[in-house]
Design an enzyme around this catalytic site. Structure first.
Site, mmCIF file in Angstrom:
data_model
loop_
_atom_site.group_PDB
_atom_site.id
_atom_site.type_symbol
_atom_site.label_atom_id
_atom_site.label_comp_id
_atom_site.label_asym_id
_atom_site.label_seq_id
_atom_site.Cartn_x
_atom_site.Cartn_y
_atom_site.Cartn_z
ATOM 1 N N SER A 26 0.846 -1.120 0.011
ATOM 2 C CA SER A 26 0.153 -0.021 -0.091
ATOM 3 C C SER A 26 0.658 1.106 -0.129
ATOM 4 O O SER A 26 2.153 1.007 -0.058
ATOM 5 C CB SER A 26 -0.912 -0.038 1.154
ATOM 6 N N ASP A 75 7.083 -10.374 7.654
ATOM 7 C CA ASP A 75 6.983 -9.588 8.619
ATOM 8 C C ASP A 75 8.337 -9.123 8.773
ATOM 9 O O ASP A 75 9.366 -9.972 9.356
ATOM 10 C CB ASP A 75 6.619 -10.195 9.867
ATOM 11 N N TYR A 197 8.679 7.372 16.796
ATOM 12 C CA TYR A 197 8.866 7.682 15.300
ATOM 13 C C TYR A 197 10.075 8.429 14.990
ATOM 14 O O TYR A 197 10.856 8.058 13.908
ATOM 15 C CB TYR A 197 7.610 8.217 14.975
ATOM 16 N N LYS A 201 13.428 7.380 12.688
ATOM 17 C CA LYS A 201 13.537 8.011 11.418
ATOM 18 C C LYS A 201 15.194 8.609 11.563
ATOM 19 O O LYS A 201 15.748 8.901 10.378
ATOM 20 C CB LYS A 201 12.431 9.009 10.799
ATOM 21 N N THR A 232 -1.353 8.604 3.279
ATOM 22 C CA THR A 232 -1.523 7.368 3.037
ATOM 23 C C THR A 232 -2.107 6.763 4.390
ATOM 24 O O THR A 232 -2.701 7.341 5.134
ATOM 25 C CB THR A 232 -0.303 6.808 3.027
HETATM 26 N N1 LIG Z 1 2.639 8.854 4.849
HETATM 27 C C1 LIG Z 1 3.574 9.843 5.284
HETATM 28 O O1 LIG Z 1 3.008 11.005 5.785
HETATM 29 C C2 LIG Z 1 4.993 9.460 5.297
HETATM 30 C C3 LIG Z 1 5.890 10.487 5.644
HETATM 31 C C4 LIG Z 1 7.365 10.192 5.737
HETATM 32 C C5 LIG Z 1 7.711 8.810 5.721
HETATM 33 N N2 LIG Z 1 7.116 7.913 5.544
HETATM 34 C C6 LIG Z 1 7.194 6.664 5.557
HETATM 35 O O2 LIG Z 1 7.007 5.966 4.108
HETATM 36 C C7 LIG Z 1 6.907 4.506 4.323
HETATM 37 C C8 LIG Z 1 5.830 4.128 3.848
HETATM 38 O O3 LIG Z 1 4.801 4.403 4.599
HETATM 39 P P1 LIG Z 1 3.306 4.942 3.806
HETATM 40 O O4 LIG Z 1 3.151 6.206 4.016
HETATM 41 O O5 LIG Z 1 3.097 4.282 2.632
HETATM 42 O O6 LIG Z 1 2.302 3.926 4.672
HETATM 43 P P2 LIG Z 1 1.210 2.749 4.586
HETATM 44 O O7 LIG Z 1 0.806 2.464 6.039
HETATM 45 O O8 LIG Z 1 0.439 2.918 3.355
HETATM 46 O O9 LIG Z 1 2.195 1.713 4.061
HETATM 47 C C9 LIG Z 1 3.231 0.994 5.008
HETATM 48 C C10 LIG Z 1 3.206 -0.567 4.548
HETATM 49 O O10 LIG Z 1 3.993 -1.245 5.661
HETATM 50 C C11 LIG Z 1 3.313 -2.632 5.861
HETATM 51 N N3 LIG Z 1 4.069 -3.016 7.127
HETATM 52 C C12 LIG Z 1 3.798 -2.330 8.539
HETATM 53 N N4 LIG Z 1 4.249 -3.196 9.233
HETATM 54 C C13 LIG Z 1 5.103 -4.250 8.563
HETATM 55 C C14 LIG Z 1 5.739 -5.426 9.026
HETATM 56 N N5 LIG Z 1 6.052 -5.476 10.268
HETATM 57 N N6 LIG Z 1 6.504 -6.118 8.172
HETATM 58 C C15 LIG Z 1 6.154 -5.951 6.578
HETATM 59 N N7 LIG Z 1 5.309 -4.911 6.348
HETATM 60 C C16 LIG Z 1 4.719 -4.094 7.359
HETATM 61 C C17 LIG Z 1 2.037 -2.101 5.960
HETATM 62 O O11 LIG Z 1 1.111 -3.196 5.821
HETATM 63 C C18 LIG Z 1 1.920 -1.099 4.753
HETATM 64 O O12 LIG Z 1 1.675 -1.788 3.773
HETATM 65 C C19 LIG Z 1 7.070 4.392 6.039
HETATM 66 O O13 LIG Z 1 8.752 3.973 6.166
HETATM 67 C C20 LIG Z 1 6.708 5.699 6.394
HETATM 68 O O14 LIG Z 1 7.463 5.648 7.751
HETATM 69 C C21 LIG Z 1 5.615 8.100 5.285
#
Ligand SMILES: NC(=O)c1ccc[n+]([C@@H]2O[C@H](COP(=O)([O-])OP(=O)(O)OC[C@H]3O[C@@H](n4cnc5c(N)ncnc54)[C@H](O)[C@@H]3O)[C@@H](O)[C@H]2O)c1
Length: 350
Positions: A26, A75, A197, A201, A232
């Site tokens: 996702s 995982d 968090y 990061k 997201t």
């Molecule tokens: N969305 C934001 O605002 C944002 C901003 C900065 C950084 N990020 C980073 O971007 C990355 C992706 O996040 P996103 O926004 O797409 O969120 P998201 O929740 O849409 O996607 C994260 C995915 O990681 C999977 N996941 C969670 N725990 C897991 C595990 N133990 N093993 C395998 N998969 C696992 C979830 O099932 C999900 O599909 C993350 O590292 C997040 O910290 C997101």
């Protein structure tokens, strides 16, 4: 709406690459997968969200006509689970090798609820007090360390001679080795109230800064994306309410930034921050000056900013100015912008 940054590299360079993405079912991971598969990459996804992962791979197979795309339950906090994912990627790869790895899986959320009330510990003087829950560190740091460790092993095996002849799309001498780390603004600046968090990061930044001094010895490129808040599955309604009035980044900009790094074999040790689209110009005093905020309806601004990660003194100066721009952005949108965002969160759930 047109993206402000036009591609600078030939996206045909993605063709034939085998790219492993954790957490790719996702959000950013799925958006990367769609984009890179559309340019001929083979996508291997590991995630815990099986229905979403399997459905995405079915979509990629159908849209590209390639059966090379693959999903496997993984995982990232479980070492053996990741070992199995990398072995699957090698088996599935037409070249027999992995070209790029994106340790993208990440979580945020409430780590302050009992019993892991990290910033407000209670009752630790009792009998056998429970340790804090460190699930965010487990996924965002330990999981990433596992992925990077495996990537350093498997990418180094991706040499031209062994791959030669196995993939006709990939001429000799062009094989790439790339780790694309996913940080956050929390990699560079504190998010108040989100200590775990932020710690996770910041650690990704430390990993990036350290590895880019050595990874080239193994022929591995390493780059870092630092997205600002982007809608997201990661962002709860509570976070959206806190962010109301401040503006969001866009998934398309995150994908564009990641795609540039993925396709450009000369991109090494670089980091960009991706945030709300802003339009700025240099003021007479040499400071960056906010001259116009693009409307959501299509006026162009810039959402991808190089944060000159090769020089962290500049980065911190840059971030100081960037944060001031974001504050100015929130002020300019004022109460009306805040109210609109709150309305959208509460009533429209978007
Ligand atoms: N969305 C934001 O605002 C944002 C901003 C900065 C950084 N990020 C980073 O971007 C990355 C992706 O996040 P996103 O926004 O797409 O969120 P998201 O929740 O849409 O996607 C994260 C995915 O990681 C999977 N996941 C969670 N725990 C897991 C595990 N133990 N093993 C395998 N998969 C696992 C979830 O099932 C999900 O599909 C993350 O590292 C997040 O910290 C997101």
């Amino acid at each position: 709406m047109a993206t402000p940054e036009t591609p600078k590299v030939d996206l045909d360079h993605l063709k034939g690459k085998t790219i492993l993405i954790t957490g790719g079912a996702s959000g950013f991971g799925a958006a990367f997968a769609r984009k890179w598969a559309s340019h001929g990459a083979n996508i291997i996804i590991g995630d815990m969200s099986d229905a979403a992962g399997e459905s995405l791979v079915a979509e990629l197979r159908s849209s590209t006509g390639s059966q090379n795309h693959c999903y496997q339950h993984c995982d990232v906090t479980d070492w053996q689970s990741q070992v199995a994912l990398f072995k699957l990627a090698v088996k599935q790869s037409p070249s027999g090798h992995i070209d790029a790895v994106v340790p993208n899986a990440g979580i945020s959320g409430d780590t302050n609820s009992s019993p892991g009330n990290f910033e407000d510990p209670q009752g630790l003087d009792g009998d056998d007090p429970a340790p804090p829950r460190l699930k965010i560190l487990d996924v965002n740091l330990t999981g990433v360390m596992y992925t990077v460790h495996l990537a350093m092993f498997w990418l180094a095996k991706n040499n031209t001679e062994k791959a030669q002849g196995k993939n006709e799309n990939q001429p000799e001498g062009t094989r790439d080795r790339h780790i694309l780390l996913i940080g956050s603004v929390a990699s560079l600046t504190p998010l108040v109230g989100a200590a775990q968090y932020t710690a996770s990061k910041h650690a990704v930044t430390g990993l990036f800064r350290s590895l880019r001094g050595t990874a080239f010895h193994r022929g591995i490129r390493i780059n870092l994306l630092c997205p600002h808040f982007v809608k997201t599955g990661l962002l709860s309604d509570g976070v959206m309410l806190i962010l109301a009035g401040g503006g969001l980044g866009e998934v398309s900009d995150v994908v564009e930034a990641g795609t540039q790094f993925m396709a450009d074999k000369t991109a090494y040790g670089r980091s960009v921050v991706i945030g709300p689209k802003l339009k700025v110009e240099d003021g007479d005093d040499g400071e960056m000056r906010l001259v116009e905020i693009p409307s959501a309806e299509g006026e162009e601004g810039k959402g991808i900013w190089d944060c000159f990660a090769h020089d962290y003194q500049s980065t911190e100066a840059f971030f100081y100015r960037y944060t001031r721009l974001l504050i100015a952005f929130a002020k300019m949108r004022g109460w009306a912008g805040w109210a609109k965002d709150v309305f959208n969160v509460v009533f429209r759930r978007k």
